[in-house]
Scaffold this motif. Structure first.
Motif, PDB file in Angstrom:
ATOM      1  N   ARG A   1      46.857  34.534  29.023  1.00  0.00           N
ATOM      2  CA  ARG A   1      45.648  34.050  30.357  1.00  0.00           C
ATOM      3  C   ARG A   1      44.251  34.769  29.420  1.00  0.00           C
ATOM      4  N   GLN A   2      43.102  33.562  29.727  1.00  0.00           N
ATOM      5  CA  GLN A   2      42.092  33.782  29.619  1.00  0.00           C
ATOM      6  C   GLN A   2      40.804  32.965  30.471  1.00  0.00           C
ATOM      7  N   PRO A   3      40.151  33.382  30.573  1.00  0.00           N
ATOM      8  CA  PRO A   3      38.943  32.806  31.157  1.00  0.00           C
ATOM      9  C   PRO A   3      38.526  31.019  31.432  1.00  0.00           C
TER      10      PRO A   3
ATOM     11  N   ILE B   1      42.032  43.597  27.594  1.00  0.00           N
ATOM     12  CA  ILE B   1      41.167  43.927  29.520  1.00  0.00           C
ATOM     13  C   ILE B   1      41.627  43.283  30.414  1.00  0.00           C
ATOM     14  N   ARG B   2      41.822  42.495  30.446  1.00  0.00           N
ATOM     15  CA  ARG B   2      43.075  41.043  31.214  1.00  0.00           C
ATOM     16  C   ARG B   2      44.777  41.627  31.079  1.00  0.00           C
ATOM     17  N   ASN B   3      44.755  41.554  29.222  1.00  0.00           N
ATOM     18  CA  ASN B   3      45.595  41.849  28.906  1.00  0.00           C
ATOM     19  C   ASN B   3      46.296  42.347  28.619  1.00  0.00           C
ATOM     20  N   ARG B   4      47.067  43.302  29.714  1.00  0.00           N
ATOM     21  CA  ARG B   4      47.485  44.694  29.513  1.00  0.00           C
ATOM     22  C   ARG B   4      48.120  44.779  28.197  1.00  0.00           C
TER      23      ARG B   4
ATOM     24  N   ALA C   1      37.396  42.149  26.090  1.00  0.00           N
ATOM     25  CA  ALA C   1      37.228  41.538  27.148  1.00  0.00           C
ATOM     26  C   ALA C   1      38.906  40.598  27.416  1.00  0.00           C
ATOM     27  N   PHE C   2      39.615  40.401  26.175  1.00  0.00           N
ATOM     28  CA  PHE C   2      40.813  40.111  26.177  1.00  0.00           C
ATOM     29  C   PHE C   2      41.568  41.025  26.957  1.00  0.00           C
TER      30      PHE C   2
ATOM     31  N   LYS D   1      39.831  33.094  23.243  1.00  0.00           N
ATOM     32  CA  LYS D   1      40.857  34.064  25.098  1.00  0.00           C
ATOM     33  C   LYS D   1      39.875  35.051  25.343  1.00  0.00           C
TER      34      LYS D   1
END
Length: 495
Positions: free
Chosen positions: A492-494, A396-399, A393-394, A89
């Protein structure tokens, strides 16, 4: 192409574990009496480092910070794959599969290495009573029992582990009290608790010895799918496990140094090995209580073996359910809900490794118990370091509304601290093994994780090219079994 496993057989048994049952599982994996009587004394003897007690406390502090982000992730993602899922994730599917392969190697090392300690300690216990049996026969006896328990109901195993664990903790505390009230030269000293040891030569060896003692606490997440309330149970169990084990390990390792004298602890540990603690308390308590302690040391090793067997089986289950590995691994027993194929594979592998050590006549304590389990601890240290960074990292993308401390600051601090421990550990791995600095063995063990991570990365890229539907399901957990081709991703994940 293998067909996807059916939905019924790819869901672990739900709602069977409460907070304290999970705590018993993870502390049993950490095996308090095994760490105190076996890990700490062998650590003193092999590394020659005095700072073993303060290392346990330092590592407990770092892991408490690590748990903040780890628990925050557990509230968002419920999956038996734990580290594997979190890294996926945070850093993407290839990195996640690489982490999964590292986890498989690391937990295998932890579980199989413990057979050496169990076999040697039980053989010694029986030998003292006139029953002469080889260590490997004792190890295979445990192996046979675990082979059966590994495919039974998880809550039944929890009852077995909880009974053993309570006895372990009580005996360890009683022994600590005896050692502290009978100090060497009549004076209680705090030398081995001095923070200055954190900066002393060889501290990397002491820190990874300490890390090994905590391996298992992170498995609260591995059992999350089988808990009654994953979002609350995992958090509570994680913090309780770190607190109990950290205080107990630090206090017990310190108590032994008080009883021998700080300047004599390494010599005493080298001479008495895993008998040290029992020899120290023996003159002051009845022989019956010493015997009880020795028996609980043996059951502690067994409990750790059983707990790590379950952990390894569930990692294989998570990979099989998502078809990263053969789909048959993602099937559970319809009768017990246990991941039976992964359990059987772990059993077979352990049998083969034990046969190799038996044939080569290797030392079961040093070469199997200590070398292999601390290598397993190194693998978990690598995973925790990468996972802490992936948590940042997770989020940062998923508030979320979890707050900056849980989602940014704590996991970032944990990543930095764990990376520092990892660096000095690898740099001083020769001290940990007790070999010459020029020995190639100091690199062989750490290199195994580099190979495993690279293999996982390459395999993920192969899946992306030839089986894109499988690649898309990586990290989805139970959702991948229900709708493997079109499952919407919950976060969301990269790529």
């Amino acid at each position: 192409m293998s067909s996807p496993p059916d939905t019924v057989s790819t869901v672990l048994a739900r709602g069977r574990l409460g907070t304290w049952t999970v705590v018993f599982f993870v502390i049993a994996a950490a095996a308090p009496l095994t760490v105190v009587a076996g890990g700490a004394t062998t650590g003193y003897a092999v590394t020659g480092v005095l700072g073993i007690p303060v290392s346990y406390l330092a590592v407990a502090s770092v892991l408490a910070v690590f748990a903040v982000g780890y628990v925050a992730m557990s509230r968002r993602i419920v999956n038996a794959g734990a580290f594997y899922t979190y890294v996926t994730k945070g850093f993407g599917r290839p990195a996640g599969v690489g982490a999964a392969f590292v986890a498989v190697v690391g937990y295998n090392a932890m579980q199989i290495g413990l057979y050496g300690g169990f076999g040697a300690v039980l053989a010694g216990f029986l030998g003292d009573r006139g029953i002469d049996v080889p260590w490997w026969l004792c190890a295979y006896a445990a192996w046979a029992i675990i082979a059966v328990l590994g495919v039974l109901r998880i809550d039944l195993n929890g009852k077995v582990l909880s009974a053993m664990l309570v006895g372990e903790v009580v005996v360890a505390l009683v022994y600590d009290a005896v050692m502290l009230t009978h100090p060497a030269d009549g004076r209680v000293t705090f030398d081995t608790l001095s923070p200055s040891h954190i900066f002393a030569a060889g501290i990397g060896a002491a820190l990874v010895t300490a890390i090994t003692g905590f391996v298992g606490f992170e498995n609260t997440v591995v059992f999350s799918e089988e808990t009654k309330d994953p979002k609350r149970t995992v958090a509570r169990a994680t913090y309780i496990a770190v607190a109990i084990t950290g205080l107990l390990y630090g206090a017990s390792a310190w108590a032994m140094s008080v009883a021998t004298g700080p300047d004599k602890i390494v010599e005493a540990a080298s001479k008495d090995s895993t008998d040290l603690m029992f020899n120290l308390v023996g003159p002051y308590i009845g022989a019956e209580l010493v015997t009880v302690g020795r028996l609980l040391f043996i059951t502690s090793l067994f409990a750790a073996l059983l707990s790590f067997h379950h952990t390894e089986a569930r990692y294989l289950f998570a990979l099989g359910r998502e078809r990263v590995l053969p789909a048959v691994l993602g099937r559970t027993s319809r009768r017990t809900g246990a991941p039976k194929v992964g359990s059987i594979i772990q059993t077979v592998l352990a049998a083969v490794v034990l046969a190799g050590y038996t044939i080569t006549d290797a030392d079961p304590i040093v070469h199997l118990f200590f070398w292999v389990t601390v290598t397993g601890g190194l693998g978990v240290l690598i995973l925790m370091t990468v996972t802490s960074a992936s948590v940042v990292a997770f989020f940062i993308r998923n508030r979320t509304d979890d707050g900056i401390w849980r989602t940014r600051i704590a996991p970032a601090l944990a990543a930095l601290a764990l990376a520092s421990i990892l660096y000095v550990t690898i740099e001083q791995f020769d001290t940990l093994l007790g070999v010459e600095p020029a020995s190639p063995m100091r690199w062989w063990f750490p290199a195994s994780y580099g190979i495993a991570a690279a293999a996982g990365l390459v395999w993920a890229l192969v899946l992306r090219a030839i089986r894109p539907e499988v690649y898309r399901s990586i990290g989805l957990g139970a959702e991948s079994a229900k709708t493997p081709l079109r499952a919407p991703e919950p976060v969301r994940q990269p790529a």
